[in-house]
Write a protein that holds these residues in place. Sequence first.
Motif, short mmCIF file in Angstrom:
data_model
loop_
_atom_site.label_atom_id
_atom_site.label_comp_id
_atom_site.label_asym_id
_atom_site.label_seq_id
_atom_site.Cartn_x
_atom_site.Cartn_y
_atom_site.Cartn_z
N VAL A 173 16.29 -15.56 5.31
CA VAL A 173 14.89 -15.88 5.05
C VAL A 173 14.07 -14.65 5.46
CG1 VAL A 173 14.25 -16.87 7.32
CG2 VAL A 173 13.30 -17.84 5.26
N HIS A 174 12.91 -14.49 4.82
CA HIS A 174 12.06 -13.38 5.23
C HIS A 174 11.50 -13.70 6.61
CE1 HIS A 174 8.21 -10.82 4.72
NE2 HIS A 174 9.22 -10.06 5.10
N VAL A 175 11.90 -12.90 7.62
CA VAL A 175 11.53 -13.22 9.01
C VAL A 175 10.05 -12.92 9.25
CG1 VAL A 175 11.98 -12.63 11.42
CG2 VAL A 175 13.89 -12.79 9.81
N GLY A 176 9.58 -11.81 8.72
CA GLY A 176 8.19 -11.40 8.95
C GLY A 176 8.06 -9.93 8.65
N PRO A 177 6.84 -9.37 8.83
CA PRO A 177 6.62 -7.97 8.48
C PRO A 177 7.33 -6.96 9.40
CG PRO A 177 4.60 -8.99 9.26
CD PRO A 177 5.63 -10.05 9.28
N ASP A 178 7.28 -5.76 9.04
CA ASP A 178 7.84 -4.56 9.73
C ASP A 178 9.12 -4.85 10.52
OD1 ASP A 178 6.69 -4.74 12.70
OD2 ASP A 178 4.96 -5.13 11.42
N GLY A 179 9.05 -4.82 11.88
CA GLY A 179 10.29 -4.91 12.66
C GLY A 179 10.74 -6.33 12.99
N ALA A 180 10.11 -7.35 12.39
CA ALA A 180 10.42 -8.74 12.78
C ALA A 180 11.90 -9.08 12.60
CB ALA A 180 9.55 -9.70 11.97
N GLY A 359 11.76 -22.50 13.53
CA GLY A 359 12.74 -23.43 12.97
C GLY A 359 13.59 -22.74 11.90
N ALA A 360 12.95 -21.85 11.13
CA ALA A 360 13.69 -21.14 10.08
C ALA A 360 14.73 -20.19 10.68
CB ALA A 360 12.72 -20.36 9.19
N MET A 361 14.42 -19.66 11.88
CA MET A 361 15.40 -18.77 12.53
C MET A 361 16.65 -19.59 12.92
SD MET A 361 13.92 -15.96 12.22
CE MET A 361 13.07 -16.66 10.83
N ALA A 362 16.41 -20.79 13.46
CA ALA A 362 17.55 -21.64 13.82
C ALA A 362 18.35 -21.97 12.57
CB ALA A 362 17.06 -22.92 14.50
N LYS A 363 17.64 -22.17 11.47
CA LYS A 363 18.30 -22.54 10.22
C LYS A 363 19.22 -21.42 9.70
CE LYS A 363 16.75 -23.41 5.77
NZ LYS A 363 15.69 -23.70 4.86
N LEU A 376 22.36 -25.84 16.41
CA LEU A 376 21.22 -25.14 15.80
C LEU A 376 20.43 -26.08 14.88
CD1 LEU A 376 22.91 -21.71 15.36
CD2 LEU A 376 20.74 -22.06 16.51
N ASP A 377 21.13 -27.06 14.32
CA ASP A 377 20.43 -28.09 13.53
C ASP A 377 19.40 -28.81 14.40
OD1 ASP A 377 21.41 -28.09 10.90
OD2 ASP A 377 23.29 -29.04 11.52
N ARG A 378 19.81 -29.07 15.65
CA ARG A 378 18.91 -29.78 16.58
C ARG A 378 17.68 -28.92 16.87
NH1 ARG A 378 22.88 -32.81 15.93
NH2 ARG A 378 21.55 -33.20 14.15
N ILE A 379 17.90 -27.59 16.97
CA ILE A 379 16.75 -26.69 17.24
C ILE A 379 15.79 -26.71 16.07
CG2 ILE A 379 16.06 -24.30 17.69
CD1 ILE A 379 18.58 -23.88 19.27
N LYS A 380 16.36 -26.65 14.88
CA LYS A 380 15.54 -26.69 13.66
C LYS A 380 14.71 -27.98 13.65
CE LYS A 380 14.71 -26.15 9.07
NZ LYS A 380 13.52 -26.97 9.09
N GLU A 381 15.38 -29.10 13.94
CA GLU A 381 14.68 -30.39 13.95
C GLU A 381 13.57 -30.41 15.01
OE1 GLU A 381 18.80 -32.61 12.64
OE2 GLU A 381 17.94 -33.09 14.61
N ALA A 382 13.86 -29.80 16.16
CA ALA A 382 12.85 -29.79 17.24
C ALA A 382 11.59 -29.06 16.78
CB ALA A 382 13.43 -29.12 18.48
N ALA A 387 5.97 -27.54 15.69
CA ALA A 387 6.11 -26.09 15.52
C ALA A 387 5.59 -25.33 16.74
CB ALA A 387 5.38 -25.64 14.26
N ALA A 388 4.71 -25.99 17.51
CA ALA A 388 4.11 -25.31 18.67
C ALA A 388 4.79 -25.74 19.98
CB ALA A 388 2.63 -25.61 18.72
N LEU A 389 6.00 -26.27 19.87
CA LEU A 389 6.74 -26.72 21.05
C LEU A 389 6.71 -25.63 22.14
CD1 LEU A 389 8.63 -29.18 21.70
CD2 LEU A 389 10.52 -27.75 20.90
#
Length: 480
Positions: A173-180, A359-363, A376-382, A387-389
Amino acid sequence: MSSAPAQIAVTGLAVMGRNLARNLARNGFHVAVHNRSKARTDALIEQFGHEGEFTAADDLPALVAALEQPRKIIIMVKAGEPTDAVIEELVPLLDEGDIVVDAGNAHFADTRRREDALKAKGLHFVGAGVSGGEEGALNGPSIMPGGSTFAYAALEPMLTRISAHVGGEACCVHVGPDGAGHFVKMLHNGIEYADMQLIAEAYDLLRHVLGLSATEIADVFRDWNTGDLESFLIEITAEVLSQVDESTGQPFVDVVLDQAEQKGTGRWTVQVALDLGIPVSGMAEAVFARSLSGDVVRREAAAGVLAGPSSEAKLDIDRDAFIEDVRHALYSSKLVAYAQGFDAIRAASDQYGWDIDLGAMAKIWRGGCIIRARFLDRIKEAYDRDAALPSLLVDDYFKDAVVSGQDAWRRVVAAAATFGVPAPGFSAALSYYDGLRADRLPAALIQGLRDLFGAHTYRRIDREGAFHLDWSGDRKEQSA
Ligand code: 6PG
């Protein structure tokens, strides 16, 4: 060979680059390949040329000339100066809009610098984390690309096709800009270090507290791999522990020198986390434990000189109950390492404006990479739930896991201390848990000390503002 231009190029054909190129070709993409020493290019074509469409290039100008536009070139060379050297040679050959991908284990600060420099020349630079070792590179790694959304859109069809898939979803997945992307890959490696250290401690405790053999412990890990702990690292631990050395007939693990090496990504993670102000104690202890293992001078000076616990200190331990306790300690300590890792990703994302979807990183870590694991499925679900956990540990699922396992965890840390078995990962993780949940921390005393010796001031629980006590005078409190 085809007369149509190649769709993508790979330069740097050591095992990772070679396997990525093969993976692309096997998935139907026409790949141009290049290596500084031509022998590797020739070997690739000779051994694997039948796997797909390759164009061999003898030098970088030929590689660039072989590509359709905008060009997409993956660099797979050693991180650091070798990467800069390739970029420097490549850039004058490229046209505006071309895309350069660094798929090595680069430091994200280098990636940010390179992205900036190439952007000024109208080029796209994508730092892409690639995990899964040589097997993953060939059959489907987890891919963590950073860089511009334009560059990702151009690369996406190829990267998602060659990545690992879990439940039909690409581990890319696209993580984010530049060094992400490289930041997240670095954190992946930090977690990998912590995970491996915890596994090693669990093994050491079973070996030295219970006196189990390597093969018996392999069976324990095999059993653990059928439950919540199921993961690639637990699976391969059973494999390594059941291996017998051919020349001596000893367990393989007993003939390997006990000095763990490191290439640096774990150390970077800890250094960066220190700057971000995020405790990553699991990773730090893992890096320090590797350093201690390699510190032969001090280990030799201390061995046989610094006494271990007296024999009366031994506890009466039930074998099966202790194995179950260690399982809990391993799981809980592992959850702490992941919670700390995700905290560091969030902090960096805030600091650099990356807007990373945790969550996408866990995925994308569920398949292909070294830390792939059931939970890691559990992390994604969390993170889907919230999202602001603030911490993974306060999500209901993880809270229940650590709270229900904590007595076992405490018994294991106590047993490690009693038996003199080093367990820095388990102990640090438990201390983090206790620190996180504490009502009051002794930090208040530290503030008092700082104010006494350095007039550094303190804040109060009952009033706003900063205060200082006239410690050497009348001890009256003043607003600072
Ligand atoms: C991966 C691995 C890979 C490598 C690390 C570990 O994700 O495929 O993390 O990157 O195994 O570099 O290296 P060290 O243990 O030597 O630091």
